[in-house]
Scaffold this motif. Structure first.
Motif, PDB file in Angstrom:
ATOM      1  N   LYS A 159       0.831  -1.202   0.000  1.00 41.87           N
ATOM      2  CA  LYS A 159       0.000   0.000   0.000  1.00 41.87           C
ATOM      3  C   LYS A 159       0.865   1.252   0.000  1.00 41.87           C
ATOM      4  O   LYS A 159       0.594   2.206  -0.735  1.00 41.87           O
ATOM      5  N   GLU A 211       0.868   3.905  -3.072  1.00 38.87           N
ATOM      6  CA  GLU A 211       0.532   5.317  -2.879  1.00 38.87           C
ATOM      7  C   GLU A 211       1.673   6.223  -3.326  1.00 38.87           C
ATOM      8  O   GLU A 211       1.443   7.275  -3.912  1.00 38.87           O
ATOM      9  N   GLU A 265       1.128   8.864  -6.266  1.00 38.83           N
ATOM     10  CA  GLU A 265       1.254  10.299  -6.013  1.00 38.83           C
ATOM     11  C   GLU A 265       2.410  10.916  -6.796  1.00 38.83           C
ATOM     12  O   GLU A 265       2.348  12.087  -7.170  1.00 38.83           O
ATOM     13  N   TYR A 270      -7.485  14.051  -5.233  1.00 36.04           N
ATOM     14  CA  TYR A 270      -7.092  13.141  -4.159  1.00 36.04           C
ATOM     15  C   TYR A 270      -8.313  12.650  -3.395  1.00 36.04           C
ATOM     16  O   TYR A 270      -8.445  11.463  -3.104  1.00 36.04           O
ATOM     17  N   ARG A 285     -10.223   8.643  -3.150  1.00 38.92           N
ATOM     18  CA  ARG A 285     -10.294   7.937  -1.874  1.00 38.92           C
ATOM     19  C   ARG A 285     -11.509   7.030  -1.774  1.00 38.92           C
ATOM     20  O   ARG A 285     -11.529   6.095  -0.981  1.00 38.92           O
TER      21      ARG A 285
END
Length: 191
Positions: free
Chosen positions: A72, A76, A80, A95, A99
């Motif tokens: 994870k 991420e 990003e 963002y 989610r």
């Protein structure tokens, strides 16, 4: 007023559920392996069957928890970084849009409970969940990017993951070949 943090716990719960399902499968395989090599009877002298299974489940679930948490974190970071290069969203709206995809992983983790008996089914559920999540996130983020930026995001993420997975597979194969070559009864046989 909707609280934006209402689903903030889902990544943790998802990782715990996936860790438990993979851990339960690994426990059953380990017990079968221990029985096959004759180690199970010796372990039963110290622990009951339930104690042994719970002990193994805690160990394996913790290991899988670390693996999924690391995945994870890596995912991420890659995502990003790709957004840094290709997104023009300066307010961070993209963002919060992405989610919502955490719910996809949560339902995938729940579905993995049905695949405890097969590692292929567990892996298929995890990979399918990841694919659906990826498509959902790219779809949601495409509103904030041009077509060229969306393609750049896709190419960047797929390339980075391909390089990362290929490197890990290469290292594991080199390690495996080194171990096999160093074993005296399997290595160089001269007749």
């Amino acid at each position: 007023m909707k609280n934006p943090y209402i689903y903030g716990y889902l990544p943790f719960v998802t990782i715990v559920l996936f860790s438990l399902t993979f851990g339960v499968y690994t426990v059953s395989m380990s017990v079968e392996l221990f029985k096959g090599i004759g180690l199970y009877a010796g372990m039963r002298e110290f622990l009951t069957d339930i104690q042994l299974r719970v002990f193994l489940l805690v160990i394996y679930a913790l290991l899988f928890f670390m693996v999924f948490s690391a995945l994870k974190l890596i995912a991420e970071t890659i995502h990003e970084t790709a957004m840094l290069f290709f997104s023009k969203d300066e307010e961070g709206k993209s963002y919060s849009e992405a989610r919502g995809g955490n719910v996809i992983y949560f339902f995938g983790a729940l579905a993995s409970a049905g695949g405890i008996s097969s590692v292929k089914l567990l892996a298929a559920i995890f990979l399918l969940t990841t694919f659906i999540y990826f498509v959902y996130v790219v779809f949601k983020l495409s509103k904030f990017m041009t077509i060229v930026s969306t393609i750049g995001l896709l190419v960047f993420e797929i390339t980075v993951w391909a390089v990362l997975v290929s490197t890990i597979i290469y290292i594991l194969l080199k390690l495996y070949n080194g171990v096999i070559a160093s074993l005296p009864f399997i290595g160089n046989k001269t007749d």
